[in-house]
Design an enzyme around this catalytic site. Structure first.
Site, PDB file in Angstrom:
ATOM      1  N   ARG A  80       0.756  -1.223   0.163  1.00 16.77           N
ATOM      2  CA  ARG A  80      -0.043   0.081   0.046  1.00 16.77           C
ATOM      3  C   ARG A  80       0.859   1.405  -0.035  1.00 16.77           C
ATOM      4  NH1 ARG A  80      -4.659   0.440   4.350  1.00 16.77           N
ATOM      5  NH2 ARG A  80      -3.025   0.956   5.626  1.00 16.77           N
ATOM      6  N   LYS A 183      -2.654   6.752   1.426  1.00 15.93           N
ATOM      7  CA  LYS A 183      -2.343   7.004   2.549  1.00 15.93           C
ATOM      8  C   LYS A 183      -1.495   8.133   2.649  1.00 15.93           C
ATOM      9  CE  LYS A 183      -2.278   4.832   7.199  1.00 15.93           C
ATOM     10  NZ  LYS A 183      -3.606   5.356   7.561  1.00 15.93           N
ATOM     11  N   GLU A 219     -16.203   6.436   4.140  1.00 14.53           N
ATOM     12  CA  GLU A 219     -15.759   5.721   5.447  1.00 14.53           C
ATOM     13  C   GLU A 219     -15.469   6.782   6.501  1.00 14.53           C
ATOM     14  OE1 GLU A 219     -11.264   4.740   4.863  1.00 14.53           O
ATOM     15  OE2 GLU A 219     -11.015   6.429   3.700  1.00 14.53           O
TER      16      GLU A 219
HETATM   17  N1  PLP Z   1      -9.541   4.447   6.384  1.00 17.07           N
HETATM   18  C1  PLP Z   1      -8.446   5.549   7.073  1.00 17.07           C
HETATM   19  C2  PLP Z   1      -8.707   6.806   6.233  1.00 17.07           C
HETATM   20  C3  PLP Z   1      -7.405   5.284   7.650  1.00 17.07           C
HETATM   21  O1  PLP Z   1      -6.577   6.293   8.024  1.00 17.07           O
HETATM   22  C4  PLP Z   1      -7.171   3.961   7.979  1.00 17.07           C
HETATM   23  C5  PLP Z   1      -5.972   3.372   8.820  1.00 17.07           C
HETATM   24  O2  PLP Z   1      -5.051   2.997   8.475  1.00 17.07           O
HETATM   25  C6  PLP Z   1      -8.012   2.793   7.695  1.00 17.07           C
HETATM   26  C7  PLP Z   1      -9.048   3.131   6.723  1.00 17.07           C
HETATM   27  C8  PLP Z   1      -7.939   1.367   8.259  1.00 17.07           C
HETATM   28  O3  PLP Z   1      -6.836   0.822   7.268  1.00 17.07           O
HETATM   29  P1  PLP Z   1      -5.797  -0.375   8.066  1.00 17.07           P
HETATM   30  O4  PLP Z   1      -6.998  -1.584   8.535  1.00 17.07           O
HETATM   31  O5  PLP Z   1      -5.123  -0.823   6.843  1.00 17.07           O
HETATM   32  O6  PLP Z   1      -5.403   0.161   8.955  1.00 17.07           O
HETATM   33  C1  COI Z   2      -4.039   3.445  11.542  1.00 20.63           C
HETATM   34  O1  COI Z   2      -5.239   2.627  11.562  1.00 20.63           O
HETATM   35  O2  COI Z   2      -3.046   2.817  11.531  1.00 20.63           O
HETATM   36  C2  COI Z   2      -4.247   4.955  11.045  1.00 20.63           C
HETATM   37  O3  COI Z   2      -3.285   5.130  10.318  1.00 20.63           O
HETATM   38  C3  COI Z   2      -5.483   5.649  11.510  1.00 20.63           C
HETATM   39  C4  COI Z   2      -5.118   7.019  12.155  1.00 20.63           C
HETATM   40  C5  COI Z   2      -4.158   6.883  13.451  1.00 20.63           C
HETATM   41  C6  COI Z   2      -4.429   7.838  11.084  1.00 20.63           C
END
Ligand code: PLP
Ligand code: COI
Length: 337
Positions: A80, A183, A219
């Site tokens: 990612r 991200k 989201e």
């Molecule tokens: N959506 C956003 C905007 C986020 O910042 C995060 C955090 O990482 C997620 C979703 C969840 O992603 P993940 O499950 O890969 O941490």
């Molecule tokens: C995460 O879940 O790792 C995130 O980055 C979410 C938030 C702390 C920005």
């Protein structure tokens, strides 16, 4: 740290012993370097500072009952981060090197990995920034990758206790064809005003609708959305949300538990039909949602004050794999000795 301190951890920054750095110069990545400083020396005209050439990741390591430390799905985070780099024209950090850096930073900071009993974990934050000076809007020629860690507890202070979300149509986090699927820091800057307003009013996060039509669920500020109805796990398909690794894992576990899984556009109008709603992500894990308040329509959607049965099952299953209480049949964890 005392046991009670581990248990009372929130989600906040703290210094640990070491971080790992790697520099991109003359078209190539150098060797991983170990640093004990929390400071970086950065050119004032670095593209990260002016034009937002910045991407980050978030993943976790868990100490098991067996004393082993498991890192959850780090290859997915490496991939990612490459997608984010491609999205804003940064030099991609190689996947193998990413995993080597993550293993190293966990090992070097092992005294900060919370004990099994605490229910806390080690949050791992990789970061990639454009470091060379530009004053015209164009990509840097030099980059810095850093990864650091810190012990953390739950992101939402309520932990697994249900919280409320809020819908506010006056704010967008990202544009329909913008950077929402990457991200990158800019998305989070764009979410701060709405996030602050939401927190001030007692909500744990904003639930964003699609920015073009405001018809579909996108989201939350820091986590993906899922809803459950009629034995079906439903999560939005959208070009402007972050592909969550937690959500991807929950879809697999939901199917294994006998739920149908649908990744599709989710209408705002479907909100009253859900039996359970959750926000999911690395930091949030699963945060069950008890209510969603629509500010513009002055309307509540309620889902009950206790976590729903499927949310509980999914949460327990995911945590069991992460902490090594159950066999890792999908090969999601990497053990650091
Ligand atoms: N959506 C956003 C905007 C986020 O910042 C995060 C955090 O990482 C997620 C979703 C969840 O992603 P993940 O499950 O890969 O941490
Ligand atoms: C995460 O879940 O790792 C995130 O980055 C979410 C938030 C702390 C920005």
């Amino acid at each position: 740290m005392e046991k009670s301190d581990w248990q009372n951890l929130g989600f906040g920054y703290c210094d640990t012993d070491y971080n790992i750095r790697c520099y991109y110069r003359d078209g190539a990545w150098g060797e991983l370097e170990i640093s004990s400083s929390n400071i970086i020396n950065l050119h004032m005209a670095a593209t990260a500072l002016h034009y937002g050439q910045e991407a980050f990741e978030g993943l976790k390591a868990f100490k098991g009952k067996d004393g082993k430390t498991r890192i959850f799905r780090m290859k997915e985070n490496a991939l990612r981060m490459q997608s984010s780099s491609d999205g804003i024209l940064m030099a991609g950090f190689p996947v193998e090197k990413f995993m080597e850096a993550v293993r190293l930073v966990v090992k070097m900071n092992k005294r900060f990995i919370p004990p099994y009993e605490s229910g806390a974990s080690l949050y791992i934050r990789p970061l990639l920034i454009g470091t060379s000076p530009e004053i015209g809007v164009k990509p840097a020629s030099e980059y810095l990758f850093i990864v650091f860690v810190m012990p953390v507890g739950p992101y939402f202070p309520e932990g697994f206790k249900p919280t409320d979300l809020v819908i506010m149509r006056d704010y967008d986090r990202t544009a329909p064809l913008g950077t929402g699927k990457y991200k990158v820091g800019g998305n989070y800057a764009a979410s701060m005003n709405a996030g602050k307003l939401a927190k001030k009013q007692g909500f744990s996060a904003v639930l964003y609708l699609d920015s073009k039509e405001k018809k579909y669920i996108d989201e939350c500020g820091p986590a993906n959305f899922f809803g459950i109805k009629n034995n079906t796990y439903i999560t939005p398909l959208s070009e402007s949300i972050l592909p969550s690794i937690t959500n991807k894992s929950l879809m697999v576990l939901a199917e294994e538990m006998g739920l149908k899984v649908e990744k599709r556009k989710v209408l705002y109008d479907e909100l009253p039909e859900f039996e359970e709603i959750g926000a999911c992500g690395t930091a949030a894990v699963i945060s069950p949602i008890k209510g969603i308040y629509d500010v513009d329509k002055d309307k509540w959607f309620r889902y009950g004050d206790e976590p729903g049965k499927w949310s509980v099952k999914l949460y327990n299953k995911l945590r069991a794999i992460q902490y090594g209480d159950e066999p890792d049949k999908y090969h999601w964890t990497d053990i650091v000795e």
